[in-house]
Design an enzyme around this catalytic site. Structure first.
Site, PDB file in Angstrom:
ATOM      1  CE  LYS A 124      -4.443   0.840   0.123  1.00  0.00           C
ATOM      2  NZ  LYS A 124      -5.543  -0.047  -0.290  1.00  0.00           N
ATOM      3  CG  ASP A 164      -7.403   2.931  -0.832  1.00  0.00           C
ATOM      4  OD1 ASP A 164      -7.868   1.784  -0.798  1.00  0.00           O
ATOM      5  OD2 ASP A 164      -7.496   3.707   0.147  1.00  0.00           O
TER       6      ASP A 164
HETATM    7  P1  NDP Z   1     -13.085   7.336  -2.772  1.00  0.00           P
HETATM    8  O1  NDP Z   1     -12.062   8.351  -2.519  1.00  0.00           O
HETATM    9  O2  NDP Z   1     -13.592   7.142  -4.150  1.00  0.00           O
HETATM   10  O3  NDP Z   1     -14.352   7.590  -1.841  1.00  0.00           O
HETATM   11  C1  NDP Z   1     -14.221   7.617  -0.459  1.00  0.00           C
HETATM   12  C2  NDP Z   1     -15.553   7.969   0.147  1.00  0.00           C
HETATM   13  O4  NDP Z   1     -15.482   7.798   1.564  1.00  0.00           O
HETATM   14  C3  NDP Z   1     -15.945   9.411  -0.085  1.00  0.00           C
HETATM   15  O5  NDP Z   1     -17.322   9.527  -0.126  1.00  0.00           O
HETATM   16  C4  NDP Z   1     -15.357  10.091   1.151  1.00  0.00           C
HETATM   17  O6  NDP Z   1     -16.005  11.323   1.481  1.00  0.00           O
HETATM   18  C5  NDP Z   1     -15.598   9.073   2.206  1.00  0.00           C
HETATM   19  N1  NDP Z   1     -14.557   9.186   3.237  1.00  0.00           N
HETATM   20  C6  NDP Z   1     -13.227   9.077   3.059  1.00  0.00           C
HETATM   21  N2  NDP Z   1     -12.577   9.289   4.201  1.00  0.00           N
HETATM   22  C7  NDP Z   1     -13.527   9.532   5.126  1.00  0.00           C
HETATM   23  C8  NDP Z   1     -13.488   9.805   6.502  1.00  0.00           C
HETATM   24  N3  NDP Z   1     -12.324   9.885   7.163  1.00  0.00           N
HETATM   25  N4  NDP Z   1     -14.662   9.983   7.140  1.00  0.00           N
HETATM   26  C9  NDP Z   1     -15.850   9.926   6.474  1.00  0.00           C
HETATM   27  N5  NDP Z   1     -15.937   9.669   5.153  1.00  0.00           N
HETATM   28  C10 NDP Z   1     -14.798   9.459   4.500  1.00  0.00           C
HETATM   29  O7  NDP Z   1     -12.482   5.960  -2.198  1.00  0.00           O
HETATM   30  P2  NDP Z   1     -12.934   4.470  -2.499  1.00  0.00           P
HETATM   31  O8  NDP Z   1     -14.387   4.401  -2.733  1.00  0.00           O
HETATM   32  O9  NDP Z   1     -12.012   3.921  -3.523  1.00  0.00           O
HETATM   33  O10 NDP Z   1     -12.568   3.747  -1.120  1.00  0.00           O
HETATM   34  C11 NDP Z   1     -13.508   3.596  -0.055  1.00  0.00           C
HETATM   35  C12 NDP Z   1     -13.044   2.480   0.867  1.00  0.00           C
HETATM   36  O11 NDP Z   1     -12.967   1.262   0.125  1.00  0.00           O
HETATM   37  C13 NDP Z   1     -11.668   2.658   1.496  1.00  0.00           C
HETATM   38  O12 NDP Z   1     -11.665   2.071   2.767  1.00  0.00           O
HETATM   39  C14 NDP Z   1     -10.754   1.870   0.552  1.00  0.00           C
HETATM   40  O13 NDP Z   1      -9.581   1.459   1.212  1.00  0.00           O
HETATM   41  C15 NDP Z   1     -11.666   0.692   0.264  1.00  0.00           C
HETATM   42  N6  NDP Z   1     -11.363  -0.069  -0.944  1.00  0.00           N
HETATM   43  C16 NDP Z   1     -11.233   0.527  -2.150  1.00  0.00           C
HETATM   44  C17 NDP Z   1     -10.994  -0.233  -3.281  1.00  0.00           C
HETATM   45  C18 NDP Z   1     -10.927   0.355  -4.638  1.00  0.00           C
HETATM   46  O14 NDP Z   1     -10.813  -0.420  -5.596  1.00  0.00           O
HETATM   47  N7  NDP Z   1     -11.021   1.656  -4.809  1.00  0.00           N
HETATM   48  C19 NDP Z   1     -10.797  -1.694  -3.185  1.00  0.00           C
HETATM   49  C20 NDP Z   1     -11.032  -2.232  -1.870  1.00  0.00           C
HETATM   50  C21 NDP Z   1     -11.277  -1.441  -0.804  1.00  0.00           C
HETATM   51  P3  NDP Z   1     -15.284  12.720   1.128  1.00  0.00           P
HETATM   52  O15 NDP Z   1     -15.482  12.897  -0.332  1.00  0.00           O
HETATM   53  O16 NDP Z   1     -16.016  13.699   1.958  1.00  0.00           O
HETATM   54  O17 NDP Z   1     -13.861  12.571   1.522  1.00  0.00           O
HETATM   55  O1  2IT Z   2      -7.845  -1.951  -0.845  1.00  0.00           O
HETATM   56  C1  2IT Z   2      -7.787  -2.412  -1.999  1.00  0.00           C
HETATM   57  O2  2IT Z   2      -7.910  -3.622  -2.230  1.00  0.00           O
HETATM   58  C2  2IT Z   2      -7.579  -1.480  -3.106  1.00  0.00           C
HETATM   59  N1  2IT Z   2      -7.537  -0.277  -2.881  1.00  0.00           N
HETATM   60  C3  2IT Z   2      -7.363  -1.993  -4.508  1.00  0.00           C
HETATM   61  C4  2IT Z   2      -5.935  -2.389  -4.702  1.00  0.00           C
HETATM   62  C5  2IT Z   2      -5.571  -2.770  -6.117  1.00  0.00           C
HETATM   63  O3  2IT Z   2      -4.380  -3.033  -6.306  1.00  0.00           O
HETATM   64  O4  2IT Z   2      -6.421  -2.815  -6.995  1.00  0.00           O
END
Ligand code: NDP
Ligand code: 2IT
Length: 446
Positions: A124, A164
């Site tokens: 990461k 992420d």
């Molecule tokens: P994005 O940046 O696209 O979206 C994040 C969302 O969560 C936004 O709505 C954001 O609101 C909100 N958010 C972020 N930080 C906080 C916080 N501290 N408190 C409250 N709300 C918060 O990220 P992703 O959708 O990609 O990721 C979301 C989660 O999923 C994370 O935990 C990530 O690690 C996990 N994840 C992501 C993957 C991926 O492929 N992208 C894969 C697997 C897991 P705001 O806009 O106000 O910041």
């Molecule tokens: O938390 C996760 O699994 C991710 N943000 C995706 C990682 C990736 O390499 O696609």
């Protein structure tokens, strides 16, 4: 060293890394039995070597904002473990990013990637750069500056970053562009790339879709139909939006989304037209979820500064960030009749919340199993890049479904108790651990 001694030792050595210690403690306590059945693991001090990252890069990123001021941020990459395959994991840009958070994410990623059945180790990276309110040019300059350091440590068979929080297609494109320029090579070193330059179809959708597929597998064990179920989703980013998309397609009622300022509540469930509008507002225009509630006072309520866990729902799919469901939130969900929780975010439930879900014996899937669809399709993107081919959406989606089914089967295999209850936390941790452990044993002490 005994498993419990490893936890105590890590607490002593890394006292200021609460998220890292939280993730490690959860895994170690659930794999203890499996570990103790293999005395050779202890001789090889396997747990300690598995908990401490292989290496950590930490660097300064200097860039120039639109007003001509020189800004500095911290940049990091944690290469946690490459026993199974090249280091693999996302990059997070958020003001809260620090070593503890990235170490927990890299640790979790190692087990998650092991569960996918694909050849990927765990990593990461990220920065405390805050993309909110930055222009495209500022984001580009930051990404380019970040890559002048990171480039030397990654590569298609070394370490393959992706997105992420705060890192989506735009940021991956800028980082990949700089990587390509510095290395003079067009390789599959990032995943989540644009479709025109090596990206995979379904990668943007994969985490959300994968989580819903995992949920369907869990519900099937109890003969429950998703249709008509009230689902509280948090977040409004990549993961949340495609979770909602798939749920709507399947006839479930998505009753909430949120961002860091508050939640929207849709008592009758989100329509396809509303989803299209939210997609435009949040993903294209990078607006706030409050704006949607302001535009739809008849069907939508805005819960200022609140998370959606006090709403009456059947299913919760936390998809924002770590520790967003605490013990009180978990209790509120249970009191309101919530019978399933499937985690789109990484470690969204605090240990207290996890404890409450497991004690209540509801259907509960930890992120490392339920959200593994994202990195799985990243693995499929690497496979397509290596072959110089592009698969159709149908092919990728079918593979994603089959991977999620397989992860579910592994969880049931290692997590089913004598009373029939499936402890998905234990199942995911033991299944993920055993593969990494065997791979490490096979390669000697490194
Ligand atoms: P994005 O940046 O696209 O979206 C994040 C969302 O969560 C936004 O709505 C954001 O609101 C909100 N958010 C972020 N930080 C906080 C916080 N501290 N408190 C409250 N709300 C918060 O990220 P992703 O959708 O990609 O990721 C979301 C989660 O999923 C994370 O935990 C990530 O690690 C996990 N994840 C992501 C993957 C991926 O492929 N992208 C894969 C697997 C897991 P705001 O806009 O106000 O910041
Ligand atoms: O938390 C996760 O699994 C991710 N943000 C995706 C990682 C990736 O390499 O696609």
């Amino acid at each position: 060293m005994k498993a419990i001694d490893v936890i105590n030792d890590l607490k002593r050595r890394f006292p200021n890394e609460p998220e890292y210690l939280q993730a490690v403690q959860e895994v170690i306590t659930t794999i203890e039995d499996a570990y103790n059945e293999h005395p050779e693991f202890e001789r090889y001090n396997l747990i300690e070597r598995l908990c401490i990252p292989d290496r950590i890069f930490q660097f300064r990123v200097s860039w120039i904002d639109d007003k001509g001021r020189v800004q500095t941020n911290m940049g990091y990459r944690i290469q946690h473990n490459n026993a199974i395959g090249p280091y693999k994991g996302g990059v997070r840009f958020h003001a809260s990013v620090n070593l503890s958070i990235l170490k927990f994410l890299a640790f979790e990623q190692t087990f998650k990637n092991s569960l996918t059945t694909l050849a990927m180790g765990g990593a990461k990276g990220g920065s405390d750069f805050n993309p909110k309110g930055k222009s495209d040019m500022e984001v580009m300059r930051f990404c380019q500056a970040f890559m002048t350091e990171l480039t030397r440590n990654i590569g298609p068979s070394v370490d393959v970053p992706a997105g992420d929080i705060g890192v989506g297609g735009r940021e991956v494109g800028f980082m990949f562009g700089m990587y390509k320029k510095l290395t003079h090579e067009h390789t599959g070193t990032f995943t989540g790339k644009g479709l025109e330059f090596g990206g995979s179809l379904i990668r943007p959708e994969a985490t959300g879709y994968g989580n819903v597929y995992f949920l369907l597998n869990m519900l099937a064990t109890k003969g429950i139909d998703i249709k008509g179920k009230r689902v509280a989703v948090s977040g409004a980013g990549n993961v949340a939006i495609y979770t909602a998309d798939k749920l709507i397609n399947l006839g479930a009622k998505v009753i909430s989304l949120s961002d860091s300022n508050g939640s929207i509540y849709l008592p009758d469930g989100m329509t396809r037209e509303q989803w299209d509008e939210i997609f435009k507002l949040k993903i294209i225009e990078r607006g706030r979820i409050r704006e949607f509630a302001e535009d739809h006072p008849d069907c939508c309520e805005y819960l200022d500064g609140q998370r959606p866990w006090n709403l009456k729902c059947d299913i919760a799919m936390p998809s924002a960030t770590q520790n967003e469901i605490d013990g009180d939130d978990a209790q509120a969900l249970l009191d309101n009749g919530c019978f399933a929780v499937s985690e789109g975010a990484n470690m969204p439930s605090t240990p207290d919340a996890v404890h409450k879900f497991l004690n209540a014996k509801i259907i509960y899937a930890p992120g490392k199993a339920a959200n593994a669809g994202g990195v799985s399709v990243s693995g499929l993107e690497m496979a397509q890049n290596a072959q110089m081919l592009m698969w159709s959406s149908e092919e990728v989606d079918a593979k994603l479904k089959s991977i999620m089914k397989n992860i579910h089967e592994q969880c049931v295999k290692y997590g089913k108790q004598s009373d029939g209850f499936v402890n998905y936390v234990k199942g995911a941790n033991v299944a993920g651990f055993m593969k990494v452990a065997r791979a490490m044993m096979g390669q000697g002490i490194l």
